[in-house]
Enzyme design. Structure first.
Site, short mmCIF file in Angstrom:
data_model
loop_
_atom_site.label_atom_id
_atom_site.label_comp_id
_atom_site.label_asym_id
_atom_site.label_seq_id
_atom_site.Cartn_x
_atom_site.Cartn_y
_atom_site.Cartn_z
CE LYS A 193 6.22 26.15 14.02
NZ LYS A 193 5.87 26.32 12.39
CB SER A 249 2.11 27.24 12.86
OG SER A 249 3.05 26.89 12.20
CB SER A 288 4.02 28.27 9.49
OG SER A 288 2.56 27.88 9.75
N1 GLN Z 1 -1.66 28.53 7.96
C1 GLN Z 1 -1.32 27.13 7.40
C2 GLN Z 1 -2.07 26.27 7.95
O1 GLN Z 1 -2.75 26.29 8.87
C3 GLN Z 1 0.03 27.10 7.17
C4 GLN Z 1 0.69 26.42 8.52
C5 GLN Z 1 2.12 26.21 8.27
O2 GLN Z 1 2.84 26.72 7.38
N2 GLN Z 1 2.60 25.40 9.31
O3 GLN Z 1 -1.98 25.08 7.21
#
Ligand code: GLN
Length: 461
Positions: A67, A142, A166
């Site tokens: 990532k 994400s 994410s």
């Molecule tokens: N979807 C969540 C957010 O936008 C989690 C994102 C993540 O885990 N990096 O905060």
């Protein structure tokens, strides 16, 4: 997973991965960087060692995707944000170093929502990644790129970070396995920070046992991360032995829950019952505050963590500013995505002197309530089975201009992060109508039950 040995060469594994990466990247926009030459070079070195009978690591020749918010000396680390494009890291994240030391080979870096802010990978400076099962659907986020890379078989595994879902949500949107470990299990050193009190490093893979091996390789204390925990193994008091599996009444009864996901959860509960598990209904009313709590604590930490990007250090700097103040504000205006700015503004607001008590302090108290509720639930059950998100993958563009509807997709994933618990996302069938989309569930356990959770998931698939 396929590991190089005397009959399978590392070069052939890496070449196969690079072939798939080329095949799919144009259509799905999965990768931000392809590490062709360095990957092949490392593969040749590993093959030479194998040929000479020298010892190789537990992940010898295994191609993986990183990532793009993990620092690594290979390629740029952009976090899919304009403000970091051009950043060459002088160090490897601890988790990256451990993978590389065991012989894993990074073949590409994957796309994400900039700074991991999002649930769809649409907030990326490089444009959205498409879902592995339907190109008009989101990859989830994400870590959308990592999930799709594994789902389309480009790599054996991929790294992810999970601050509020994410890893689990994109895993469930693309039909692969993903682990969000207990907070602190894997060092966060060298990972671009989002919300430091909930950020964790984890993985996407094709089986639970692959995740287990990856946890074994990467977990452990790190003097560079004060929140890191001792090893993943040998934690006797977390053995799951009551043979009781819980489900959350408030989730299963939620009108927002997709009916096919609900049916899939009920099927898994029946399967567990047939395997001798007692099924226990749990009421966790404090979870109704989890989303609001998360969207106060997380932006507060984001605002603090992102304050370092000033155009002086790191990569991007806005041109032609006349004063230092202009340089800061032009760099940040041009370098951050809309969603990054939204979170910085919310975060600074909830931390401001007039509103701190009403928002941040209140959220911190609600977080304690949520933790306590989970603690008492785990006195009654070994683990909790839950959907990862209320719906399967939604359409590209459907929610990106409506941040609140996007945030609502996180309602079932964020409680786990607030409480620092481990959870494993696993595939649980497909929707019935075309396009058939993957359905995903998560198994949540008490702190440090990660390994046992992976074993239990094996029983449920
Ligand atoms: N979807 C969540 C957010 O936008 C989690 C994102 C993540 O885990 N990096 O905060």
């Amino acid at each position: 997973m396929k590991i190089a040995n005397s009959s399978t060469s590392a070069v052939s594994l890496v070449k196969a991965a690079l072939g798939k990466i080329e095949q799919y990247n144009k259509d799905y926009n999965i990768f931000t960087f392809i590490n062709r030459d360095a990957a092949l070079k490392k593969a040749e070195e590993i093959d030479k060692k194998i040929k000479n009978g020298e010892k190789v690591g537990r992940l010898a020749g295994v191609p993986y995707a990183l990532k793009d918010n993990f620092l690594s000396k290979q390629g740029e680390t952009t976090a899919s944000a304009n403000i970091l494009t051009g950043l060459k890291s002088p160090i490897d994240a601890t988790s990256v170093k451990k993978l590389e030391d065991e012989g894993a080979i990074m073949v590409a870096r994957t796309n994400l929502d900039a700074f991991a802010h999002g649930s769809s990978t649409e907030n990326s400076f490089f444009g959205p990644t498409k879902n592995a099962f339907a190109k008009d659907r989101v990859a989830g986020g994400s870590s959308g790129g990592s999930a799709v890379a594994v789902a389309l078989d480009c790599v054996e595994f991929a790294t992810g970070t999970d601050t509020g879902g994410s890893i689990r949500q994109p895993a469930s949107f693309n039909g692969v396995f993903g682990i969000k470990p207990t907070y602190g299990t894997i060092s966060r050193y060298g990972v671009v920070a989002m919300a430091s009190s909930t950020d964790v490093v984890g993985f996407f893979a094709k089986t639970a046992s692959d995740l287990d091996l990856l946890m074994e390789v990467t977990s452990g204390l790190d003097e560079k991360d004060e929140t890191s925990l001792p090893d993943y193994y040998g934690i006797a008091d977390t053995k799951l032995e009551k043979k009781k599996l819980g489900f959350v009444k408030e989730f299963i009864e939620s009108p927002a829950l997709n009916p096919e996901l609900k049916a899939s959860l009920e099927n898994k509960l029946s399967l567990a019952k047939s395997k001798g598990y007692e099924i226990v209904e749990l009421s966790l009313p404090a979870l109704q505050y989890a989303l609001a709590t998360y969207y106060i604590i997380q932006p507060a930490e984001v605002a603090s963590n992102l304050s370092r990007y000033d155009g002086i250090r790191y990569a991007f700097r806005s041109k032609d500013s006349k004063t230092l103040g202009d340089l800061f504000s032009n760099t940040r205006s041009e370098g951050f995505m809309r969603e990054n700015k939204r979170r910085i503004m919310i975060g600074n607001f909830v931390l401001s002197s007039g509103f701190y008590d009403a928002y941040f302090l209140k959220a911190a108290k609600a977080r304690t309530l949520i933790i306590n509720e989970f603690n008492s639930a785990f006195k009654k059950v070994d683990a909790i089975l839950s959907p990862v998100a209320p719906n399967p993958a939604f359409k590209l563009g459907e929610k990106v201009n409506d941040p609140v509807s996007m945030y609502l997709e996180d309602v079932m994933s964020v409680p786990v992060n607030l409480a620092g618990l481990p959870a494993v996302a696993f595939p649980s069938g497909f929707t019935s109508s075309s396009p058939r989309l993957p359905l995903g569930l998560q198994l949540i356990g008490p702190r440090r039950s990660d390994k046992n959770l992976l074993e239990l998931v094996e029983e449920l698939i």
